[in-house]
Design an enzyme around this catalytic site. Structure first.
Site, mmCIF file in Angstrom:
data_model
loop_
_atom_site.group_PDB
_atom_site.id
_atom_site.type_symbol
_atom_site.label_atom_id
_atom_site.label_comp_id
_atom_site.label_asym_id
_atom_site.label_seq_id
_atom_site.Cartn_x
_atom_site.Cartn_y
_atom_site.Cartn_z
ATOM 1 N N PRO A 176 0.748 -1.235 0.014
ATOM 2 C CG PRO A 176 -0.411 -1.181 2.178
ATOM 3 C CD PRO A 176 0.728 -1.862 1.455
ATOM 4 C CD GLU A 177 4.048 4.577 -2.260
ATOM 5 O OE1 GLU A 177 3.594 5.958 -1.905
ATOM 6 O OE2 GLU A 177 5.356 4.192 -2.594
#
Length: 270
Positions: free
Chosen positions: A2-3
């Site tokens: 996850p960004e």
DNA sequence: CTAAGGACCTGTCGGC
DNA sequence: TGCCGACAGGTCCTTA
């Protein structure tokens, strides 16, 4: 995985399945996350109606009647909506069981993720000192000038500091600096106002394009694996050491800045 | 205050 | 095939 774009894509994917539902149970299968999950969190959440799913920085906030469940995906976390009888995989640490029988299932091999309870009317300490959202009012070149003034650290490290701006992770820090033509090791406090304007614009454009792309890959949170594709083909420099710079053809370089791999074009970025 | 390094964890990949 | 080190998208905490 996850960004910020993936956290936002995840939020948009799960919210329609959660909002309006009641929580039948919260199963904490393994509480050993980044912080131990509080033993009483299930008691606090069970029986409550979910009103919305919000995001602040990379935290997802599942809004309930008396407070919020605050979830972070860490480095390797992901969420899926699954039917009741879906077999568990290893590292499926949490299940939020809904009154329609579906479950919001949290999977996180590295266990850098976290789950906290935040009572209504209180602010969690982890959210207290965060900088502005990159895609909202308050983040622009003028803000960067103030936030970076006097800083001697490399601009790439400063851009990943959550008190400067939230949600810019290792991939998009490299990508935004490439778009802005700024060398990642440049001292943060020594960049002209004009170039900071460009940098703020680059952060906004790269993140919003990635969110738009993520939205198209996230078709069905039921049944599918729930993992948005990672848009490697749309990245200009990240993970492309030795490949030609899309701007000038010079080989992309990789070096470690602030303990993280960084990618840049030595010719286009100054 | 800022900056730098360590810490937390598991999985995967390349090299020998 | 097996083993070992390096590395991975986050970020808090301690130390200087």
């Amino acid at each position: 995985m996850p960004e910020l774009p993936e956290v936002e894509t995840t939020r948009r994917g799960v919210e329609p399945h959660l909002a309006g539902r009641r929580i039948a149970a919260l199963n904490v299968r393994d509480p050993r996350l980044r912080w131990p999950v509080a033993p009483d969190i299930a008691d606090r959440a069970e029986g409550q109606r979910i009103t919305a799913v919000d995001r602040r920085a990379k935290y997802l906030l599942i809004r309930l009647e008396t407070g919020s469940l605050m979830l972070h995906l860490g480095m390797s976390g992901s969420l899926r909506i699954v039917p009741a009888e879906t077999p568990l995989r290893t590292h499926d640490h949490l299940d939020l069981i809904l009154d329609d029988g579906h479950r919001l299932r949290f999977h996180d091999p590295r266990r850098f993720g976290s789950l906290h309870w935040v009572a209504h009317g209180t602010e969690h300490p982890l959210l207290a000192r965060l900088g502005p959202e990159p895609l909202e009012e308050g983040f622009d070149g003028a803000w960067l000038r103030r936030a970076l003034a006097g800083r001697r650290a490399a601009v790439k490290a400063a851009l990943m500091d959550a008190s400067v701006v939230v949600g810019v992770g290792n991939i998009y820090a490299s990508e935004a600096l490439f778009r802005a033509g700024i060398h990642p090791t440049r001292r943060a406090g020594r960049i002209s106002r004009q170039r900071l304007d460009r940098l703020a614009d680059a952060v906004k454009s790269v993140l919003s394009e990635a969110i738009a792309a993520g939205g198209t890959t996230l078709r069905d949170f039921y049944g599918g694996d729930g993992q948005p594709g990672y848009f490697r083909q749309s990245l200009s420099v990240y993970g492309r050491a030795g490949e030609p710079c899309p701007g000038c053809g010079e080989p992309v370089r990789q070096r470690v800045i602030g303990q993280r791999s960084s990618y840049y074009c030595p010719r286009c970025q100054r």
